[in-house]
Design an enzyme around this catalytic site. Sequence first.
Site, PDB file in Angstrom:
ATOM      1  N   THR A 215      -2.124  -2.407  -3.731  1.00  0.00           N
ATOM      2  CA  THR A 215      -1.371  -3.007  -2.693  1.00  0.00           C
ATOM      3  C   THR A 215      -0.753  -1.841  -1.956  1.00  0.00           C
ATOM      4  OG1 THR A 215      -0.952  -4.755  -4.013  1.00  0.00           O
ATOM      5  CG2 THR A 215       0.624  -4.593  -2.021  1.00  0.00           C
ATOM      6  N   GLY A 301       2.634  -2.542  -6.086  1.00  0.00           N
ATOM      7  CA  GLY A 301       2.778  -2.525  -7.657  1.00  0.00           C
ATOM      8  C   GLY A 301       2.392  -3.898  -8.366  1.00  0.00           C
ATOM      9  N   GLY A 302       1.701  -4.725  -8.016  1.00  0.00           N
ATOM     10  CA  GLY A 302       1.273  -5.780  -8.702  1.00  0.00           C
ATOM     11  C   GLY A 302       2.649  -6.554  -8.968  1.00  0.00           C
TER      12      GLY A 302
END
Length: 413
Positions: A215, A301-302
């Site tokens: 991302t 970062g998910g």
Amino acid sequence: PRLHNGLNNFGRHLDPWARAHFLGDDGKALPVGTILKNPEQAALFSAIAAKGPDAYYTGAVAQKIVAAVNGAAQNPSKMTLADLASYRAKERAPICGTYRVYKVCGMGPPSAGGIAVLMILKQLERFDMAALGKNNPVAWHLFAESERLAYADRDLYLGDPDYVRVPVKGLLDPGYIAARSALISPERSMASVAPGTPPGAPPRTPAPNADIPGTSDLVAVDRRGNVAEVTTTIESYFGSGLSVGGVMLNNELTDFDFVPAKDGYLVANRVEGGKRPRSSMSPTIVYGPDGKVRIAIGAAGGSTIIAQVAKALVAVLDWKMSAQDAIGLGLLYAPKLDAVAEKGTQLDAMVPALQALGEHVQIAPLGLKANAIERVNGQWVGAADPRSEGVAVREDGQTTQIVRAGAAPRPPE
């Protein structure tokens, strides 16, 4: 360095064009400092700028996309030209609420970010986070407990509102938030965590789902004061590994829950044709009591994105830290009972105290990256995560100033 390491760790999934572009003759990542040029991508972007979305979703580019995914060596797709031509980016209403004297607005479903960030903040509102301060283990324990409650509800209820009933109002209902907050004790960590039953909640059951970090986030403000906060993702590192026109194609399917049903109930975030997957993206704009933007922030970062943004907002709004220092502050990430204290940060020394409060916490690195712009004394100040090569760029008339991560900006010339 980030791209170099990513290629070494995940480059084996790249298609022939990407391997030729990013890897050397020896099959290894090109050295740090190598200048890469991507004329194919430049041509594609120029076409989109000139002709709009149709330059991507129809015509020669669309044909190449369909051919690439239909002919993939692994997991070939049945995508058609009609699938691409019928796709429309959909505008969603923002999710807005208050935290103390501030108005907080974020992204609505199918992203879980706006709701989850607000839930974390609202569940903390009854605690005097300012008095506790950033160096108090109790403050971080409270933050972790609020994370757990918000993530549990996120996993159960969030999905594409075109396909499932998402109880947005119920999740942010003051009575429901108060009931969830009452589960948080300053003295002891909760023994178990489970989703609640907000007003208007449909019967649903959670299933395993993993956010994979791939991302990017950026925030910008123009001279008129217009603010844009953007989070974008191709899911895992390099997405599907397939490329068209110098662009990597995503593998966003992995943002769905792979298990469609559990205990006799359909999962809200199950795969369905035409459905959009849930994400953790949390682009957030916060307004001060005067109605003007106080800070705009987002992260990559998910599933850590939600916690990163909430942590930084507590640091800025309660602990009166600068956006730069708030982003650089270590994160206690606790989506479930077990928690991770970011290695090499102020949290290292707090672990024994956190464990004494019942926290099941270990020290480990976290792949974090946030960006922000805040308004301080009538001026805009950028903030870039010191963990990465990100920068804040500021323009003053004819002067362009690049502020390296962690560095304080100079006053305007």
